[in-house]
Design an enzyme around this catalytic site. Sequence first.
Site, PDB file in Angstrom:
ATOM      1  CG  ASN A  49     -20.213  97.329 101.718  1.00 34.91           C
ATOM      2  OD1 ASN A  49     -20.323  96.450 100.877  1.00 34.91           O
ATOM      3  ND2 ASN A  49     -21.076  98.324 101.806  1.00 34.91           N
ATOM      4  CG  ASP A  50     -20.741  91.042 100.313  1.00 42.27           C
ATOM      5  OD1 ASP A  50     -21.305  90.743 101.383  1.00 42.27           O
ATOM      6  OD2 ASP A  50     -20.871  90.395  99.267  1.00 42.27           O
ATOM      7  CB  ILE A  51     -15.863  91.847 104.374  1.00 50.84           C
ATOM      8  CG1 ILE A  51     -15.241  91.748 102.985  1.00 50.84           C
ATOM      9  CG2 ILE A  51     -14.919  91.288 105.440  1.00 50.84           C
ATOM     10  CD1 ILE A  51     -14.043  92.585 102.762  1.00 50.84           C
ATOM     11  CE1 TYR A  59     -23.229  91.082 110.282  1.00 49.57           C
ATOM     12  CE2 TYR A  59     -24.817  89.687 109.140  1.00 49.57           C
ATOM     13  CZ  TYR A  59     -24.396  90.940 109.552  1.00 49.57           C
ATOM     14  OH  TYR A  59     -25.136  92.047 109.241  1.00 49.57           O
ATOM     15  CG  ASP A  93     -23.151  94.055 102.458  1.00 51.98           C
ATOM     16  OD1 ASP A  93     -23.921  93.234 103.011  1.00 51.98           O
ATOM     17  OD2 ASP A  93     -22.663  93.857 101.339  1.00 51.98           O
ATOM     18  CD1 TRP A 132     -18.515  99.638 105.520  1.00 52.81           C
ATOM     19  CD2 TRP A 132     -16.632  99.330 104.343  1.00 52.81           C
ATOM     20  NE1 TRP A 132     -18.653 100.295 104.324  1.00 52.81           N
ATOM     21  CE2 TRP A 132     -17.511 100.124 103.588  1.00 52.81           C
ATOM     22  CE3 TRP A 132     -15.396  98.998 103.802  1.00 52.81           C
ATOM     23  CZ2 TRP A 132     -17.193 100.605 102.334  1.00 52.81           C
ATOM     24  CZ3 TRP A 132     -15.071  99.475 102.552  1.00 52.81           C
ATOM     25  CH2 TRP A 132     -15.967 100.263 101.834  1.00 52.81           C
ATOM     26  CG  ASP A 181     -20.298  92.848 110.502  1.00 55.45           C
ATOM     27  OD1 ASP A 181     -21.101  93.736 110.151  1.00 55.45           O
ATOM     28  OD2 ASP A 181     -19.606  92.205 109.697  1.00 55.45           O
ATOM     29  CD1 TRP A 216     -17.404  94.337 108.357  1.00 53.18           C
ATOM     30  CD2 TRP A 216     -15.181  94.182 108.210  1.00 53.18           C
ATOM     31  NE1 TRP A 216     -17.007  94.931 107.172  1.00 53.18           N
ATOM     32  CE2 TRP A 216     -15.650  94.845 107.068  1.00 53.18           C
ATOM     33  CE3 TRP A 216     -13.807  93.969 108.341  1.00 53.18           C
ATOM     34  CZ2 TRP A 216     -14.810  95.289 106.045  1.00 53.18           C
ATOM     35  CZ3 TRP A 216     -12.968  94.411 107.336  1.00 53.18           C
ATOM     36  CH2 TRP A 216     -13.461  95.062 106.214  1.00 53.18           C
ATOM     37  CB  THR A 221     -24.260  95.638 110.275  1.00 57.25           C
ATOM     38  OG1 THR A 221     -23.817  94.411 109.685  1.00 57.25           O
ATOM     39  CG2 THR A 221     -23.203  96.699 110.035  1.00 57.25           C
TER      40      THR A 221
HETATM   41  N1  ABN Z   1     -20.602  92.970 107.176  1.00 60.75           N
HETATM   42  C1  ABN Z   1     -21.754  92.184 107.037  1.00 60.75           C
HETATM   43  C2  ABN Z   1     -21.512  90.880 106.358  1.00 60.75           C
HETATM   44  C3  ABN Z   1     -21.415  89.752 107.135  1.00 60.75           C
HETATM   45  C4  ABN Z   1     -21.185  88.524 106.517  1.00 60.75           C
HETATM   46  C5  ABN Z   1     -21.065  88.469 105.135  1.00 60.75           C
HETATM   47  C6  ABN Z   1     -21.181  89.633 104.368  1.00 60.75           C
HETATM   48  C7  ABN Z   1     -21.418  90.855 104.995  1.00 60.75           C
END
Ligand code: ABN
Length: 182
Positions: free
Chosen positions: A155-157, A168, A83, A108, A127, A159, A171
């Site tokens: 995974n929508d985070i 960010y 993601d 992730w 990331d 990192w 990735t």
């Molecule tokens: N892991 C990629 C990402 C970055 C920021 C927000 C959502 C996903």
Amino acid sequence: MKRFLDALFAGTDARAEALVRRTAQRYSRRSFIGKAGLFMAGTALLPVLPFDQGGRAHAAEDEDSGDPNDEMSCDYWRYCAIDGNLCNDCGGTITTCPPGAEPSKVSWVGTCRNPNDGKDYMVSYADCCGRAMCTGKYCVNSERERPGYQMGLHNDINWCMANKSMGYHCTVAVLVGMNEAG
Ligand code: ABN
């Protein structure tokens, strides 16, 4: 100033008291507790309601080659649970961050099947952090991913959150293991 504030708030206590009394007359204690309980239960349940992420996945699918060996395609086998923006479309490579960006301290990890040998591989989606978000190709795949209320399986985070510089950029997809049994 004091006189001005006194004038401004004159009668405020009385008005607040009247409002509380009117509310208390209109609602019984039991009905108030019932409504407050319902409200609190509703807000507590909100984060665990299922949500549809199909739209995100389809947006990426529409414009892709379908080739599982094309590193610039979201269909590349190693991107099964990615993601993010592909670092290899942002001046880096599939395993290295572009200049000026550093890898996230946490990442992730997904498990993807390599169609070339039929084996399962663990892929770390780290990331790259410390630069503005790259405008390269964005891929969203979600094999074995779970919705956001299970944070460790989602995974929508970003990192980069554990890094000093949390911005960010993109990735990478680094192989970190192979399932010997599979
Ligand atoms: N892991 C990629 C990402 C970055 C920021 C927000 C959502 C996903």
